[in-house]
Design an enzyme around this catalytic site. Structure first.
Site, PDB file in Angstrom:
ATOM      1  N   ARG A 263      19.912 -58.405 -27.613  1.00 33.07           N
ATOM      2  CA  ARG A 263      19.199 -56.879 -27.749  1.00 33.07           C
ATOM      3  C   ARG A 263      19.043 -56.126 -26.917  1.00 33.07           C
ATOM      4  O   ARG A 263      19.172 -54.911 -26.743  1.00 33.07           O
ATOM      5  CB  ARG A 263      18.173 -57.251 -28.715  1.00 33.07           C
ATOM      6  CG  ARG A 263      17.142 -56.046 -28.846  1.00 33.07           C
ATOM      7  CD  ARG A 263      17.932 -54.760 -29.478  1.00 33.07           C
ATOM      8  NE  ARG A 263      18.985 -55.147 -30.720  1.00 33.07           N
ATOM      9  CZ  ARG A 263      19.816 -54.294 -31.005  1.00 33.07           C
ATOM     10  NH1 ARG A 263      20.269 -53.174 -30.425  1.00 33.07           N
ATOM     11  NH2 ARG A 263      20.724 -54.796 -32.126  1.00 33.07           N
TER      12      ARG A 263
ATOM     13  N   LYS B  20      13.065 -35.090 -16.125  1.00 36.42           N
ATOM     14  CA  LYS B  20      12.500 -35.453 -17.567  1.00 36.42           C
ATOM     15  C   LYS B  20      13.106 -36.676 -18.091  1.00 36.42           C
ATOM     16  O   LYS B  20      14.098 -36.423 -19.012  1.00 36.42           O
ATOM     17  CB  LYS B  20      12.363 -34.153 -18.400  1.00 36.42           C
ATOM     18  CG  LYS B  20      11.417 -32.995 -17.884  1.00 36.42           C
ATOM     19  CD  LYS B  20      11.473 -31.793 -19.007  1.00 36.42           C
ATOM     20  CE  LYS B  20      10.445 -31.007 -18.171  1.00 36.42           C
ATOM     21  NZ  LYS B  20      10.650 -29.823 -19.004  1.00 36.42           N
TER      22      LYS B  20
ATOM     23  N   ASP C 154      13.801 -19.031 -14.403  1.00 36.38           N
ATOM     24  CA  ASP C 154      12.958 -19.693 -15.257  1.00 36.38           C
ATOM     25  C   ASP C 154      12.441 -19.132 -16.446  1.00 36.38           C
ATOM     26  O   ASP C 154      11.875 -18.223 -16.225  1.00 36.38           O
ATOM     27  CB  ASP C 154      11.651 -20.364 -14.296  1.00 36.38           C
ATOM     28  CG  ASP C 154      10.736 -21.240 -15.128  1.00 36.38           C
ATOM     29  OD1 ASP C 154      11.263 -22.270 -16.105  1.00 36.38           O
ATOM     30  OD2 ASP C 154       9.533 -20.900 -15.365  1.00 36.38           O
TER      31      ASP C 154
ATOM     32  N   GLU D 250      11.560 -21.324  -7.676  1.00 40.53           N
ATOM     33  CA  GLU D 250      11.575 -21.166  -9.117  1.00 40.53           C
ATOM     34  C   GLU D 250      10.950 -19.395  -9.216  1.00 40.53           C
ATOM     35  O   GLU D 250       9.936 -19.218  -8.914  1.00 40.53           O
ATOM     36  CB  GLU D 250      10.508 -21.892  -9.919  1.00 40.53           C
ATOM     37  CG  GLU D 250      10.466 -21.694 -11.358  1.00 40.53           C
ATOM     38  CD  GLU D 250       9.281 -22.801 -11.999  1.00 40.53           C
ATOM     39  OE1 GLU D 250       9.754 -23.710 -12.147  1.00 40.53           O
ATOM     40  OE2 GLU D 250       8.191 -22.322 -12.010  1.00 40.53           O
TER      41      GLU D 250
ATOM     42  N   LYS E 226       7.379 -23.919  -6.795  1.00 43.78           N
ATOM     43  CA  LYS E 226       7.097 -23.450  -8.240  1.00 43.78           C
ATOM     44  C   LYS E 226       5.823 -22.652  -8.124  1.00 43.78           C
ATOM     45  O   LYS E 226       5.113 -22.363  -7.075  1.00 43.78           O
ATOM     46  CB  LYS E 226       6.764 -24.784  -9.101  1.00 43.78           C
ATOM     47  CG  LYS E 226       8.193 -25.494  -9.526  1.00 43.78           C
ATOM     48  CD  LYS E 226       7.968 -26.522 -10.509  1.00 43.78           C
ATOM     49  CE  LYS E 226       9.085 -27.350 -10.768  1.00 43.78           C
ATOM     50  NZ  LYS E 226       9.322 -28.268 -11.943  1.00 43.78           N
TER      51      LYS E 226
END
Length: 282
Positions: free
Chosen positions: A98, A133, A216, A195, A165
């Site tokens: 597994r 992410k 952005d 950004e 940012k």
């Protein structure tokens, strides 16, 4: 690319998580001397990723497992394709099964979804980027999977580049001030990306000497104007609101790069099985 040493440490954690004290099922049913031969096979079309990691799972749990890998990461395979053969102690193979399947299904799912996005922007000149992410603990492997699917890696971590940012800009006072501060002690080969969420910020970032500008969450018409304004002087990355149904229009604005978390966060696992070799061949 991923580091084998780091991956081995992850495999130990995965096996410990799944096994606990012991695999009770095989301990009460399978004799230590019994052996088996199995094949890992694709049950649907996919782009393969993580197959060498799966092989290492079996070897790590029991070095007596003999594994032969039949494909390589990045290969496109059809349903029914054998990915690897594994033979040896039946207890070990069934215990590690597994864990080996989980990682291959996850990474192949990311590679397959990435390839779908890459195909959607083919011919536009834009390149697909991944993001940070990712699943905690699996970043390097998941970014390896996006590369298998045809994407480029963005930052592997916060130490890989300077990304200025809105909150950084707020603290520093302006984009120009933020870039100046970053340049003071920045390693020579490291880039600065800024950004921007407006055309005014894009103009400021160009004047400040940014190496890359991220557009952005800009609407497509504004993004197109930003491309015209920059006129190829600085690479532009589009980010925010990027989905499969929007990425083609974004690519057609003329941006150089498009980043999206969808290829890691929303990728479905692929259907991959481990079957007894004789039954799979029948």
């Amino acid at each position: 690319m991923y580091d084998r040493y780091a991956t081995t440490r992850l495999i130990d954690l995965w096996l410990q998580e799944d096994i606990g004290y012991c695999d009770l099922t095989v301990q009460v049913m399978i004799e230590p001397e019994e052996t088996g031969a199995f094949v890992m096979n694709a049950r649907e079309p996919m782009v393969v990723s993580g197959i060498e990691v799966a092989a290492e799972v079996f070897r790590r749990y029991d070095p007596r497992c003999a594994v032969t890998v039949r494909v390589k990461d990045g290969d496109r395979v059809a349903a029914g394709q054998v990915l690897l053969d594994v033979g040896g102690p039946a207890q070990a193979i069934l215990t590690a099964e597994r864990t080996a399947l989980n990682i291959t299904q996850r990474l192949s799912g990311i590679a397959t979804e990435t390839a779908r996005y890459v195909a959607e922007i083919a011919g536009t000149g834009a390149r697909l980027l991944d993001t940070r992410k990712t699943t905690p603990g699996l970043r390097v492997l998941e970014k390896h999977a996006t590369a298998c699917g045809g994407a480029l890696n963005h930052r592997l971590g916060l130490d890989n580049g300077v990304m200025i940012k809105d909150n950084h800009i707020a603290v520093c006072g302006s984009i120009a001030a933020a870039v100046r501060r970053a340049r003071r002690t920045l390693p020579m080969l490291t880039k600065i990306e800024v950004e921007c969420d407006s055309l005014e910020q894009v103009d400021e970032a160009v004047l400040a000497g940014a190496d890359v500008i991220m557009l952005d969450n800009m609407p497509v018409p504004i993004m197109r104007r930003a491309v015209e304004t920059v006129a190829g002087r600085i690479p532009l990355e589009a980010s925010g609101g990027v989905r499969f149904d929007t990425i083609r229009a974004i690519a057609q604005t003329g941006v150089d790069y498009i980043s999206t978390s969808k290829i890691t966060q929303s990728a479905p696992a692929m259907d991959i099985g481990l079957d007894e070799a004789d039954r799979a061949a029948a």
